[in-house]
Design a protein around this motif. Structure first.
Motif, PDB file in Angstrom:
ATOM      1  N   LYS A 180       0.813  -1.212   0.000  1.00  0.00           N
ATOM      2  CA  LYS A 180       0.000   0.000   0.000  1.00  0.00           C
ATOM      3  C   LYS A 180       0.849   1.266   0.000  1.00  0.00           C
ATOM      4  O   LYS A 180       0.347   2.360   0.273  1.00  0.00           O
ATOM      5  N   MET A 181       2.157   1.137  -0.306  1.00  0.00           N
ATOM      6  CA  MET A 181       3.045   2.284  -0.309  1.00  0.00           C
ATOM      7  C   MET A 181       3.761   2.400  -1.651  1.00  0.00           C
ATOM      8  O   MET A 181       3.764   1.457  -2.460  1.00  0.00           O
ATOM      9  N   ASP A 182       4.347   3.558  -1.900  1.00  0.00           N
ATOM     10  CA  ASP A 182       5.072   3.812  -3.140  1.00  0.00           C
ATOM     11  C   ASP A 182       6.403   3.062  -3.113  1.00  0.00           C
ATOM     12  O   ASP A 182       7.293   3.372  -2.304  1.00  0.00           O
ATOM     13  N   ARG A 183       6.565   2.067  -3.997  1.00  0.00           N
ATOM     14  CA  ARG A 183       7.759   1.225  -4.005  1.00  0.00           C
ATOM     15  C   ARG A 183       8.697   1.524  -5.174  1.00  0.00           C
ATOM     16  O   ARG A 183       9.579   0.734  -5.488  1.00  0.00           O
ATOM     17  N   HIS A 184       8.508   2.649  -5.830  1.00  0.00           N
ATOM     18  CA  HIS A 184       9.330   2.974  -7.003  1.00  0.00           C
ATOM     19  C   HIS A 184      10.737   3.435  -6.595  1.00  0.00           C
ATOM     20  O   HIS A 184      10.909   4.185  -5.640  1.00  0.00           O
ATOM     21  N   MET A 185      11.703   2.932  -7.329  1.00  0.00           N
ATOM     22  CA  MET A 185      13.088   3.386  -7.212  1.00  0.00           C
ATOM     23  C   MET A 185      13.482   3.879  -8.596  1.00  0.00           C
ATOM     24  O   MET A 185      13.934   3.100  -9.443  1.00  0.00           O
ATOM     25  N   GLY A 186      13.262   5.159  -8.839  1.00  0.00           N
ATOM     26  CA  GLY A 186      13.467   5.687 -10.179  1.00  0.00           C
ATOM     27  C   GLY A 186      12.235   5.480 -11.030  1.00  0.00           C
ATOM     28  O   GLY A 186      11.227   4.914 -10.591  1.00  0.00           O
ATOM     29  N   PRO A 187      12.296   5.886 -12.280  1.00  0.00           N
ATOM     30  CA  PRO A 187      11.105   5.843 -13.140  1.00  0.00           C
ATOM     31  C   PRO A 187      10.740   4.451 -13.649  1.00  0.00           C
ATOM     32  O   PRO A 187       9.605   4.227 -14.086  1.00  0.00           O
ATOM     33  N   PRO A 246       9.747  -5.222  -5.377  1.00  0.00           N
ATOM     34  CA  PRO A 246       8.716  -6.174  -4.951  1.00  0.00           C
ATOM     35  C   PRO A 246       8.455  -6.034  -3.448  1.00  0.00           C
ATOM     36  O   PRO A 246       9.394  -5.857  -2.659  1.00  0.00           O
ATOM     37  N   ALA A 247       7.201  -6.129  -3.063  1.00  0.00           N
ATOM     38  CA  ALA A 247       6.849  -5.956  -1.652  1.00  0.00           C
ATOM     39  C   ALA A 247       7.523  -7.021  -0.785  1.00  0.00           C
ATOM     40  O   ALA A 247       7.972  -6.743   0.332  1.00  0.00           O
ATOM     41  N   GLY A 248       7.617  -8.251  -1.296  1.00  0.00           N
ATOM     42  CA  GLY A 248       8.227  -9.333  -0.522  1.00  0.00           C
ATOM     43  C   GLY A 248       9.713  -9.161  -0.298  1.00  0.00           C
ATOM     44  O   GLY A 248      10.284  -9.778   0.607  1.00  0.00           O
ATOM     45  N   SER A 249      10.356  -8.329  -1.102  1.00  0.00           N
ATOM     46  CA  SER A 249      11.803  -8.151  -0.981  1.00  0.00           C
ATOM     47  C   SER A 249      12.198  -7.237   0.181  1.00  0.00           C
ATOM     48  O   SER A 249      13.387  -7.111   0.481  1.00  0.00           O
ATOM     49  N   PRO A 253       0.591   7.802  -1.170  1.00  0.00           N
ATOM     50  CA  PRO A 253       1.800   8.496  -1.679  1.00  0.00           C
ATOM     51  C   PRO A 253       2.845   8.725  -0.587  1.00  0.00           C
ATOM     52  O   PRO A 253       3.111   9.848  -0.154  1.00  0.00           O
ATOM     53  N   MET A 254       3.438   7.641  -0.156  1.00  0.00           N
ATOM     54  CA  MET A 254       4.457   7.659   0.892  1.00  0.00           C
ATOM     55  C   MET A 254       5.480   6.585   0.549  1.00  0.00           C
ATOM     56  O   MET A 254       5.128   5.430   0.290  1.00  0.00           O
ATOM     57  N   SER A 255       6.757   6.957   0.512  1.00  0.00           N
ATOM     58  CA  SER A 255       7.799   6.013   0.095  1.00  0.00           C
ATOM     59  C   SER A 255       7.879   4.817   1.029  1.00  0.00           C
ATOM     60  O   SER A 255       7.791   4.944   2.258  1.00  0.00           O
ATOM     61  N   VAL A 256       8.070   3.641   0.455  1.00  0.00           N
ATOM     62  CA  VAL A 256       8.201   2.417   1.231  1.00  0.00           C
ATOM     63  C   VAL A 256       9.443   2.448   2.116  1.00  0.00           C
ATOM     64  O   VAL A 256       9.540   1.715   3.111  1.00  0.00           O
ATOM     65  N   PHE A 257      10.383   3.335   1.793  1.00  0.00           N
ATOM     66  CA  PHE A 257      11.618   3.396   2.566  1.00  0.00           C
ATOM     67  C   PHE A 257      11.429   4.069   3.929  1.00  0.00           C
ATOM     68  O   PHE A 257      12.367   4.126   4.723  1.00  0.00           O
ATOM     69  N   TRP A 258      10.215   4.559   4.205  1.00  0.00           N
ATOM     70  CA  TRP A 258       9.884   4.976   5.563  1.00  0.00           C
ATOM     71  C   TRP A 258       9.895   3.771   6.511  1.00  0.00           C
ATOM     72  O   TRP A 258       9.969   3.934   7.733  1.00  0.00           O
ATOM     73  N   LEU A 259       9.809   2.578   5.955  1.00  0.00           N
ATOM     74  CA  LEU A 259       9.824   1.365   6.782  1.00  0.00           C
ATOM     75  C   LEU A 259      11.234   0.964   7.221  1.00  0.00           C
ATOM     76  O   LEU A 259      11.386   0.096   8.075  1.00  0.00           O
ATOM     77  N   ALA A 282      15.506  -1.789  10.390  1.00  0.00           N
ATOM     78  CA  ALA A 282      16.861  -1.731  10.943  1.00  0.00           C
ATOM     79  C   ALA A 282      16.862  -2.157  12.407  1.00  0.00           C
ATOM     80  O   ALA A 282      17.710  -2.951  12.842  1.00  0.00           O
ATOM     81  N   LEU A 283      15.908  -1.642  13.194  1.00  0.00           N
ATOM     82  CA  LEU A 283      15.822  -2.029  14.599  1.00  0.00           C
ATOM     83  C   LEU A 283      15.522  -3.513  14.742  1.00  0.00           C
ATOM     84  O   LEU A 283      16.065  -4.194  15.624  1.00  0.00           O
ATOM     85  N   ASN A 284      14.664  -4.016  13.878  1.00  0.00           N
ATOM     86  CA  ASN A 284      14.341  -5.444  13.880  1.00  0.00           C
ATOM     87  C   ASN A 284      15.607  -6.275  13.644  1.00  0.00           C
ATOM     88  O   ASN A 284      15.924  -7.201  14.401  1.00  0.00           O
ATOM     89  N   GLY A 285      16.347  -5.927  12.580  1.00  0.00           N
ATOM     90  CA  GLY A 285      17.537  -6.690  12.227  1.00  0.00           C
ATOM     91  C   GLY A 285      18.638  -6.588  13.272  1.00  0.00           C
ATOM     92  O   GLY A 285      19.263  -7.590  13.631  1.00  0.00           O
TER      93      GLY A 285
END
Length: 559
Positions: free
Chosen positions: A349-356, A361-364, A441-447, A452-455
């Motif tokens: 449900k988030m913006d997963r684009h890296m460039g145009p 993939p969500a699973g990645s 419209p929110m980048s997936v990289f907000w996750l 990082a804390l999980n890992g």
């Protein structure tokens, strides 16, 4: 305890050649084995749901259930591998046999992908017009999955105690566990990124073929190092039967008045020192108390289910002492399972684009947890521990590492809740509620902060748990010790499902369209449960006394 361990060492030396086996020469063989098997396992498990939906026309929920069953098998069954290794075959045999079984299972999966007769006709949209698999096709598939899962279960947590046994010093064993987890996570991340890419963009046959090749390569490397390994002869019987004998014997003699004199208790004739029964769970001492008719004229036991050795009694007591700490691992793992379960839903449900042109993939997103775990282990092993050893007198004990991991996992849940709250605010501000396919419209990289804390948390508590149980388990159960970590992870998968079902029944926090729900409250719930669990862990760890050590184990080991 110490005497039993020395007896095992004598057996090892008798089975070795003139030179002493074990040591760091075995490290490349064991770690390379772990790398090959982890690449193979990640290659077929990470993308299993997609395989079942696209190749076997399964509904998504049915595919997810099969995936959960596989995860349960691979994380709960290692306890059986440890029992077999402790009781009958030893680690070496369990590892090579299980590796062969997993290779057979993955090869059968390869055949399902390559041979059209072993799968239903292709169906692009998953509609009701799709052909369901036949009974024979289901049987072939499930046999393949069962073999591959059992193979993983027999190797993943049996390699750990075998590798640790190659070293004499606890600090070297701890270093091995760090690198064992590092390689496990790194190879899982690589397979999730690259083998899964091959499966999605080239063919399933090629992807599974690479997994089979990695598995066979790992097995070959493991067998090549045979002459360097330190081997222990199998015990010729189950130590768990001995533990059961303690309970039965204690119940039979529960009214017998006990003596404070050591000579009234039965000791293993091979022991050179006399172990004094402890007062913890004093009731169990009845099992080792000698009464009339318990022994033969030559001093051996005449009634095995009425008399046990003091060592066997103390072994059972040590497991009882460990249970409260083991129980604390259930909830910390459940929090992580909840994170994994909901991560993909958030990413979708988030913006997963890296460039145009590229969309992640969500699973990645799982790869980031694995990479941060590897980074944390590297920093702990190569920077933090050497720094502490050089500039301070303080060293991290296994339980302290677990405690740090607990606190980071709680922080992970809190950050997850805050990020999800922001995502929901943006969804509401753009009026996306009720729109099934709407992307916020929110980048997936907000996750990334929560991942990082999980890992990093896993980098602390996962190796800490493994080192702790290997260190504290009875000598006769060393191969089972590290599988105890896998056991509470496996149980956590099912507890996570129970928690999700409970939340869905009692609230509207987790609807099918998460933009209409309150997933942030779910994370706050996990944060609260984790905080209560952390307090419980601090209490039980404060009162826990390390086996045979009055001081911290790593302090002793480093002398």
């Amino acid at each position: 305890m110490e005497n039993s361990a020395s007896h095992v060492d004598e057996v090892v030396m008798q089975s070795s050649s003139a030179r002493k086996n074990g040591g760091w020469i075995t490290f490349p063989f064991i770690i390379a084995t772990m790398a090959g098997l982890s690449l193979a396992a990640g290659g077929w498990t990470s993308n299993l749901i997609v395989f079942l939906i696209n190749e076997f026309n399964m509904r998504s929920i049915a595919a997810a259930k099969v995936f959960n069953v596989v995860n349960g098998l691979t994380t709960i069954f290692p306890i059986l591998g440890g029992i077999i290794a402790d009781s009958y075959l030893g680690c070496f045999s369990v590892i090579w046999i299980s590796s062969l079984i997993s290779a057979m299972g993955i090869f059968l999966l390869l055949l399902t992908a390559a041979i059209n007769a072993l799968k239903p006709l292709a169906c692009g949209d998953g509609s009701n017009l799709c052909t369901s698999p036949s009974t024979n096709q289901y049987v072939f598939l499930y046999v393949a999955l069962a073999l591959a899962s059992i193979g993983i279960a027999g190797t993943r947590f049996t390699i750990a105690p075998m590798g640790a046994y190659q070293f004499d010093k606890p600090k070297h064993q701890a270093m091995f566990f760090d690198w064992y987890i590092f390689i496990f996570y790194l190879c899982w991340a690589l397979s999730t990124a690259f083998i899964v890419y091959v499966e999605d963009n080239i063919s399933w046959t090629w992807g599974y073929g690479i997994s089979v090749a990695c598995n066979i390569l790992g097995l070959a490397i493991f067998l090549a190092g045979k002459r360097f390994y330190r081997h222990v002869k199998e015990q010729g019987g189950s130590p768990f039967v001995n533990l059961a004998r303690v309970v039965v014997a204690a119940i039979q003699k529960w009214r017998v008045p006990l003596s404070e004199q050591t000579q009234h208790y039965y000791h293993d004739p091979s022991d050179k020192t006399t172990l004094v029964p402890t007062k913890f769970f004093k009731f169990l001492n009845c099992a080792a108390f000698i009464t009339e008719g318990d022994t033969k004229p030559d001093g051996s036991i005449s009634k095995p289910w009425r008399l046990c050795t003091v060592q066997q009694v103390e072994d059972l007591k040590s497991l009882i002492k460990l249970f409260p700490l083991w129980a604390s691992g259930l909830l910390i793992s459940t929090q992580l399972v909840m994170q994994l379960s909901l991560l993909t839903l958030q990413a979708l449900k988030m913006d997963r684009h890296m460039g145009p042109h590229f969309e992640m993939p969500a699973g990645s997103m799982l790869v980031f947890i694995l990479l941060f775990t590897c980074l944390a282990i590297f920093i702990i092993d190569r920077l933090l521990n050497p720094f502490l050893a050089k500039y301070t007198s303080f060293t991290l004990t296994p339980l302290q590492r677990v405690g740090i991991g607990h606190s980071l996992t709680i922080a992970c849940m809190a950050v997850s809740a805050l990020v999800e709250s922001r995502r929901l605010r943006i969804a509401r501000s753009h009026h996306l509620q009720g729109k099934k396919d709407a992307i916020v419209p929110m980048s997936v990289f907000w996750l990334l902060p929560q991942l990082a804390l999980n890992g990093i948390g896993e980098g602390f508590h996962f190796p800490g748990h493994i080192a702790f149980y290997y260190q504290e388990f009875p000598t006769s159960l060393k191969n089972t010790s590290t599988a105890m970590v896998s056991l509470f992870i496996g149980i956590a998968f099912y507890l996570g499902n129970v928690l999700i079902d409970l939340v869905q029944r009692q609230s509207g926090w987790l609807p099918d369209n998460i933009n209409d729900g309150r997933m942030d409250n779910v994370f706050w719930l996990c944060c609260t449960l984790g905080s209560v669990n952390f307090i419980y862990f601090l209490v039980v760890s404060y009162f826990y006394k390390y086996k045979n050590m009055d001081s911290k184990p790593n302090d002793v080991a480093s002398k």
